[in-house]
Design a protein around this motif. Structure first.
Motif, PDB file in Angstrom:
ATOM      1  N   HIS A  77       4.941  -9.880   0.194  1.00  0.00           N
ATOM      2  CA  HIS A  77       4.241  -8.622   0.428  1.00  0.00           C
ATOM      3  C   HIS A  77       5.231  -7.496   0.689  1.00  0.00           C
ATOM      4  CE1 HIS A  77       1.072  -5.881   1.687  1.00  0.00           C
ATOM      5  NE2 HIS A  77       1.751  -5.637   2.782  1.00  0.00           N
ATOM      6  N   GLN A  78       6.243  -7.748   1.535  1.00  0.00           N
ATOM      7  CA  GLN A  78       7.239  -6.724   1.812  1.00  0.00           C
ATOM      8  C   GLN A  78       8.017  -6.357   0.551  1.00  0.00           C
ATOM      9  OE1 GLN A  78       6.518  -9.105   4.030  1.00  0.00           O
ATOM     10  NE2 GLN A  78       5.751  -7.705   5.607  1.00  0.00           N
ATOM     11  N   LYS A 129      -1.905   4.667   5.720  1.00  0.00           N
ATOM     12  CA  LYS A 129      -1.801   4.302   4.309  1.00  0.00           C
ATOM     13  C   LYS A 129      -2.831   5.048   3.464  1.00  0.00           C
ATOM     14  CE  LYS A 129      -0.093  -0.416   5.095  1.00  0.00           C
ATOM     15  NZ  LYS A 129      -0.422  -1.871   4.995  1.00  0.00           N
ATOM     16  N   SER A 146       5.955  -4.066  -1.523  1.00  0.00           N
ATOM     17  CA  SER A 146       5.903  -2.733  -0.918  1.00  0.00           C
ATOM     18  C   SER A 146       7.175  -1.952  -1.199  1.00  0.00           C
ATOM     19  CB  SER A 146       5.692  -2.859   0.598  1.00  0.00           C
ATOM     20  OG  SER A 146       4.455  -3.473   0.893  1.00  0.00           O
TER      21      SER A 146
END
Length: 358
Positions: A337-338, A232, A341
């Motif tokens: 969170h996903q 990342k 993203s």
């Protein structure tokens, strides 16, 4: 398991009846005079054993089996109309069973049910009333609450997860259980990575990857997550080396789910390094290792595939369609969170392929 904070003749008699002993047998069991037991039974709550005798009674109750504890609690309840502080014997078993159910619910992203089970126990007892077994279950419940908050992935949830993990860590430290403490250090590092603190998270993962307090599998997971944090952060080649080492560990440990996840993360690292051929090959390995069982696994695998496809202009549209599919599953399953993203990837796509005007 029942506990008595202060013994009187009343509790002593209840223990004798629970043990189903005569006065003489009870005296021999405790190593005391028959006259002492008789005095307790005649005066009941009006008399208190000496401090050293209180400890003897504590030991006798602690060594008794679960059936004795159940009878002891029932006798006290009938006699006084009150129960000893803290959980009763059967509640410990039910509590432990419910925590196993929480783990299953979290693995399926059934967050509502997991939350209700945890709330059933965390709101039930004051930690100051709990003995070591109760504190262990309380700390486990608090750690699982942190997992729930982390999986949901909202910004406020990440902060709540950090507090829950820290509280559980303090209890396990007090109980002297280093393995649980190290596992919570690993969970706290994950929260740091999810919050964007990639350098700190990577250093913490590196330390935990060689920490003997953790199992071999947890150390391998820490090594894998070193790679995710570095990838990342743009350091894809170093990340690849760390991930490959973790992948070999998972293969030796016969952990197929971890092995598949490692290939998925390796694919993303090679995509970041510009090696799309390797990225597609690694992703194919991850996809053929087994069908994803949970919504989170489906979202992660679909997002990884879409992220790689959208890198190549020839497959960009296919990647964007897969991102939309993953976003819908994430939204339905409450995977905040996903979902964030995925939205970030879509914005990157829009920026990368935005038409230029003279």
């Amino acid at each position: 398991m029942a506990t008595v904070h202060h013994w009187t003749g009343l509790e002593a008699r209840a223990l004798r009846h629970a043990l189903r002993m005569s006065v003489r047998a009870f005296a021999q069991h405790l190593g005391l005079a028959v006259a002492t037991i008789s005095k307790w039974e005649s005066k009941l709550a009006a008399t208190e054993p000496r401090p050293d005798t209180q400890a003897i009674l504590d030991t006798a109750l602690g060594k008794a089996d679960a059936s004795v504890h159940l009878r002891f609690e029932a006798i006290l309840s009938e006699t006084t109309g009150t129960m000893p502080a803290g959980p009763r014997a059967w509640e410990y078993e039910t509590w432990a069973d419910d925590l196993d159910r929480v783990v299953v619910a979290l693995s399926r992203q059934n967050f509502t049910f997991a939350d209700s089970l945890l709330d059933r126990w965390l709101g039930r007892f004051n930690p100051t009333e709990l003995d070591e077994k109760g504190l262990y279950l309380f700390a486990r419940s608090t750690a699982l609450l942190g997992d729930l908050q982390r999986y949901r992935g909202t910004l406020g949830g990440l902060l709540s997860a950090q507090h829950s993990y820290t509280d559980a860590r303090a209890v396990f430290t007090e109980l002297g259980i280093p393995r649980r403490v190290a596992q919570l250090d690993l969970a706290l590092a994950v929260v740091m990575e999810m919050s964007g603190k990639l350098e700190i998270a990577a250093r913490t993962y590196e330390a935990l990857a060689v920490d003997d307090r953790l199992s071999r599998r947890d150390r391998a997971r820490a090594r894998l997550w070193v790679g995710t944090a570095l990838s990342k952060d743009g350091r894809h080649d170093y990340a690849t080396r760390a991930m490959r080492a973790a992948t070999r560990e998972f293969e030796e440990l016969a952990e197929p789910d971890d092995w598949s996840m490692a290939h998925q993360k390796l694919a993303l690292a090679r995509r970041g390094a510009g090696d799309l051929t390797a990225a597609f090959r690694l992703l194919d390995i991850a996809r053929t290792a087994g069908a994803p069982e949970s919504p989170m696994q489906r979202v992660q695998l679909t997002t990884a595939q879409a992220h790689i496809l959208r890198t190549d202009p020839a497959t960009r549209d296919d990647g964007l369609r897969l991102l939309d599919d993953a976003a819908q599953v994430a939204a339905r399953s409450g995977l905040g969170h996903q979902l964030r993203s995925i939205e970030a990837i879509k914005k990157t796509c829009e920026g990368a392929f935005k038409p230029r005007h003279q």
